[in-house]
Scaffold this motif. Sequence first.
Motif, short mmCIF file in Angstrom:
data_model
loop_
_atom_site.label_atom_id
_atom_site.label_comp_id
_atom_site.label_asym_id
_atom_site.label_seq_id
_atom_site.Cartn_x
_atom_site.Cartn_y
_atom_site.Cartn_z
N PRO A 163 44.19 49.60 27.13
CA PRO A 163 44.60 50.43 28.26
C PRO A 163 45.20 49.61 29.41
CG PRO A 163 42.21 50.28 28.15
CD PRO A 163 42.74 49.71 26.87
N TYR A 164 44.70 48.38 29.61
CA TYR A 164 45.27 47.54 30.65
C TYR A 164 46.71 47.16 30.30
CZ TYR A 164 40.92 46.70 33.25
OH TYR A 164 39.80 46.84 34.02
N GLY A 165 47.01 47.18 29.01
CA GLY A 165 48.35 46.81 28.58
C GLY A 165 49.41 47.76 29.11
N ILE A 166 49.07 49.05 29.16
CA ILE A 166 50.01 50.04 29.68
C ILE A 166 50.29 49.75 31.16
CG2 ILE A 166 50.38 52.49 30.14
CD1 ILE A 166 48.62 53.10 27.73
N GLY A 167 49.24 49.42 31.89
CA GLY A 167 49.42 49.07 33.30
C GLY A 167 50.27 47.82 33.47
N ALA A 168 50.06 46.84 32.58
CA ALA A 168 50.84 45.60 32.65
C ALA A 168 52.31 45.86 32.36
CB ALA A 168 50.27 44.57 31.67
N ILE A 169 52.57 46.73 31.38
CA ILE A 169 53.95 47.06 31.02
C ILE A 169 54.66 47.75 32.19
CG2 ILE A 169 55.39 48.53 29.55
CD1 ILE A 169 53.25 48.09 27.34
N LEU A 170 53.98 48.73 32.79
CA LEU A 170 54.57 49.44 33.91
C LEU A 170 54.74 48.53 35.12
CD1 LEU A 170 52.67 52.85 33.69
CD2 LEU A 170 55.01 52.35 32.98
N MET A 171 53.75 47.68 35.36
CA MET A 171 53.82 46.77 36.49
C MET A 171 54.99 45.81 36.35
SD MET A 171 51.01 43.96 37.74
CE MET A 171 49.78 45.20 38.14
N LEU A 172 55.12 45.23 35.18
CA LEU A 172 56.19 44.26 34.94
C LEU A 172 57.55 44.93 34.96
CD1 LEU A 172 57.39 41.58 34.22
CD2 LEU A 172 56.54 41.84 31.87
N GLY A 173 57.69 46.03 34.23
CA GLY A 173 58.99 46.69 34.14
C GLY A 173 59.45 47.27 35.47
N MET A 174 58.57 48.05 36.11
CA MET A 174 58.95 48.68 37.37
C MET A 174 59.07 47.66 38.49
SD MET A 174 56.70 52.22 37.28
CE MET A 174 57.37 52.72 38.87
N GLY A 175 58.12 46.73 38.54
CA GLY A 175 58.16 45.73 39.60
C GLY A 175 59.41 44.88 39.55
N ALA A 176 59.74 44.38 38.37
CA ALA A 176 60.91 43.50 38.23
C ALA A 176 62.20 44.25 38.52
CB ALA A 176 60.94 42.90 36.83
N ASN A 177 62.33 45.45 37.95
CA ASN A 177 63.57 46.20 38.13
C ASN A 177 63.75 46.69 39.57
OD1 ASN A 177 65.07 46.55 35.43
ND2 ASN A 177 62.95 46.94 34.86
N LEU A 178 62.66 47.12 40.21
CA LEU A 178 62.75 47.56 41.60
C LEU A 178 63.05 46.40 42.53
CD1 LEU A 178 59.85 50.19 41.84
CD2 LEU A 178 62.32 50.61 41.84
N SER A 225 70.93 39.83 37.93
CA SER A 225 71.50 40.64 36.86
C SER A 225 70.47 41.66 36.39
CB SER A 225 71.93 39.76 35.68
OG SER A 225 72.23 40.54 34.55
N GLY A 226 70.78 42.94 36.57
CA GLY A 226 69.86 43.99 36.13
C GLY A 226 69.63 43.97 34.63
N HIS A 227 70.66 43.63 33.88
CA HIS A 227 70.53 43.56 32.42
C HIS A 227 69.55 42.46 32.01
CE1 HIS A 227 74.35 45.74 32.77
NE2 HIS A 227 74.08 46.24 31.58
N VAL A 228 69.65 41.31 32.66
CA VAL A 228 68.75 40.20 32.34
C VAL A 228 67.32 40.53 32.75
CG1 VAL A 228 68.21 37.79 32.85
CG2 VAL A 228 70.58 38.47 32.47
N VAL A 229 67.16 41.14 33.92
CA VAL A 229 65.84 41.52 34.39
C VAL A 229 65.18 42.48 33.41
CG1 VAL A 229 64.58 42.77 36.18
CG2 VAL A 229 66.33 41.13 36.83
N ALA A 230 65.93 43.50 32.97
CA ALA A 230 65.38 44.49 32.05
C ALA A 230 65.00 43.86 30.72
CB ALA A 230 66.40 45.60 31.83
N ALA A 231 65.88 43.00 30.18
CA ALA A 231 65.60 42.36 28.89
C ALA A 231 64.41 41.43 28.99
CB ALA A 231 66.84 41.60 28.42
N ALA A 232 64.34 40.65 30.06
CA ALA A 232 63.23 39.70 30.23
C ALA A 232 61.92 40.43 30.46
CB ALA A 232 63.53 38.76 31.39
#
Length: 212
Positions: free
Chosen positions: A80-95, A114-121
């Motif tokens: 369950p913490y993994g879902i939080g980590a995914i959202l934190m990383l994805g939303m935090g980096a892209n925002l 680069s938004g593309h690089v941020v999303a991929a990373a």
Amino acid sequence: MTVSTSAPHSPSATTRFLALAALCAAALGILYFLRPDSPTVTVPESLRSIADQIVRIVDVTAVLTATAALAAVSMIRTLPYGIGAILMLGMGANLTSAALGSWLTDAPTALLPSGHVVAAAALYGSAVLISAPRWRPVIVGLGISGVAAVAVSVVATEMSGIFGVVAGLLIAAAWGCVAAILMEHSPVAAKREAARPDTAAIAFSRDRSIHL
């Protein structure tokens, strides 16, 4: 890989991740303080068309689909913490990437993250965080190759410069460290890692005496 049950709560691990995140943030700050000129890169037209196709793959639909798939894997692995980590990383980096693009109005386009690089990373980091230890080397290898391909493609298509790619990687790395701290304190992940977890595919392979 065997991880002791106390490792996830080790202050030293959290301290290291915090130090890495701070280092990435400092490097990002220095980059935008100095604002170096990105060198011009010229590529053959044939390679440019390939780069164009790679960039088109990393769109909003693809990112959301991949994020949903990673969240499903996290649920299947009972993390369950993994879902939080995914959202934190994805939303935090892209925002963060979008915010810097809005704030640095006087910065050259080639220097903006680069938004593309941020999303991929961010997707790569999320996959590493929730993956089973035995799959991790494969995910790391494929992930690095994928991020590198996207990074080269955005430079080749002149959608960003070399330092814009560096900025994107620094943002994703900083948020990746923060997400890793969350996973370090996941009690479910602690038990799973300590027990040397298997995915269904690996368990099936072992039963069939197939050594991965």
